[in-house]
Design a protein around this motif. Structure first.
Motif, PDB file in Angstrom:
ATOM      1  N   SER A  54      45.263 -79.914  28.095  1.00  0.00           N
ATOM      2  CA  SER A  54      46.372 -79.565  28.985  1.00  0.00           C
ATOM      3  C   SER A  54      47.539 -80.473  28.632  1.00  0.00           C
ATOM      4  N   TYR A  55      48.696 -79.846  28.356  1.00  0.00           N
ATOM      5  CA  TYR A  55      49.917 -80.606  28.099  1.00  0.00           C
ATOM      6  C   TYR A  55      50.830 -80.441  29.304  1.00  0.00           C
ATOM      7  N   PHE A  56      51.253 -81.564  29.891  1.00  0.00           N
ATOM      8  CA  PHE A  56      52.025 -81.550  31.129  1.00  0.00           C
ATOM      9  C   PHE A  56      53.505 -81.745  30.831  1.00  0.00           C
ATOM     10  N   GLN A  57      54.306 -80.748  31.259  1.00  0.00           N
ATOM     11  CA  GLN A  57      55.751 -80.791  31.075  1.00  0.00           C
ATOM     12  C   GLN A  57      56.429 -81.057  32.415  1.00  0.00           C
ATOM     13  N   PRO A  58      57.564 -81.726  32.415  1.00  0.00           N
ATOM     14  CA  PRO A  58      58.303 -81.924  33.669  1.00  0.00           C
ATOM     15  C   PRO A  58      58.726 -80.591  34.273  1.00  0.00           C
ATOM     16  N   SER A  59      58.387 -80.378  35.539  1.00  0.00           N
ATOM     17  CA  SER A  59      58.803 -79.188  36.302  1.00  0.00           C
ATOM     18  C   SER A  59      58.307 -77.882  35.693  1.00  0.00           C
TER      19      SER A  59
END
Length: 235
Positions: A130-135
């Motif tokens: 899982s890659y977490f991006q801002p917003s």
């Protein structure tokens, strides 16, 4: 000529620093460090095995393969790259190349320090990333990889000199050399520019990534070596 410190000397400094950090409530790195000694002067496997077995509840050694094992799933986190993953181990092999590097006890701190040196340890894994991006919603993708670690030290800190507390042991690692890694991505849009940029950064800094995530792998690897060679301890 400029003097340089050998890698093994640096390992020694690292181990001393970690002992000091774990026992920060003591006046560490002072006179009490004189209580640290090697019960087995040459760190020989039979001597260390005997020391641990007379002080632990050890079962008979298994007749299973001692060179490889399949580990349990592990949650990994690479916070510097906004990545997390569930690692499903397909195979970890190369334990026949492992050897005891250090074994000391400290009676005053009631602490055992055990270091194993692994050469060319190979892990074959499947990852759910899982890659977490801002917003943004996380981007998920899968990957198979083969990773070879040319030189790896794992150190275990075990409380209880005369009654080792294996279940609460603390494990850290020191990594030398560049990790060799091959991988195959799946279930991902190859034209995803955001993800491609992230993975390019990860590949360019693979040694940093592997050092970060190996914190979550140490225990299973070290326990396999201990249970197959020193003490098949009860959980």
């Amino acid at each position: 000529m400029k003097a340089t410190m050998s890698p093994l000397y640096l390992v020694g400094l690292l181990l001393l620093g970690l002992v000091c950090g774990i026992h920060a409530e003591d006046d560490v790195c002072g006179d009490t460090d004189q209580a640290t000694y090697r019960p087995c002067p040459t760190v020989g496997l039979p001597c260390v095995r005997n020391y641990l077995q007379v002080r632990s509840a050890c079962q008979s050694f298994s007749d299973e393969d001692r060179d490889s094992f399949v580990g349990s799933p592990v949650d990994l986190y690479a916070a510097n790259f906004n990545l997390s993953a569930v690692q499903t181990n397909i195979l970890t092999e190369g334990f026949s190349n492992a050897r005891l590097f250090e074994f000391t006890v400290n009676l005053e701190k009631d602490l055992i320090v055990l270091t194993v040196e692994y050469t060319n340890l190979t892990l074959k894994n499947h990852y759910d990333y899982s890659y977490f991006q801002p917003s943004e919603e996380p981007i998920t993708f899968q990957e198979y990889s083969t990773e070879r670690y040319p030189h790896l030290y794992i150190t275990s800190y075990i409380s209880g000199v005369n009654n080792p507390q294996w279940a609460s042991a603390y494990h850290v690692h020191y990594q030398e050399g560049t990790v060799e890694m091959s991988y195959e991505r799946e279930c991902v849009d190859e034209n995803d520019g955001v993800l491609d940029a992230v993975l390019k950064d990860v590949r360019a800094n693979i040694d940093i990534v592997t050092r970060e995530v190996f914190l979550y792998r140490n225990q299973q690897i070290q326990e396999f070596f201990v249970k197959r060679n020193l003490c098949n301890f009860l959980q």
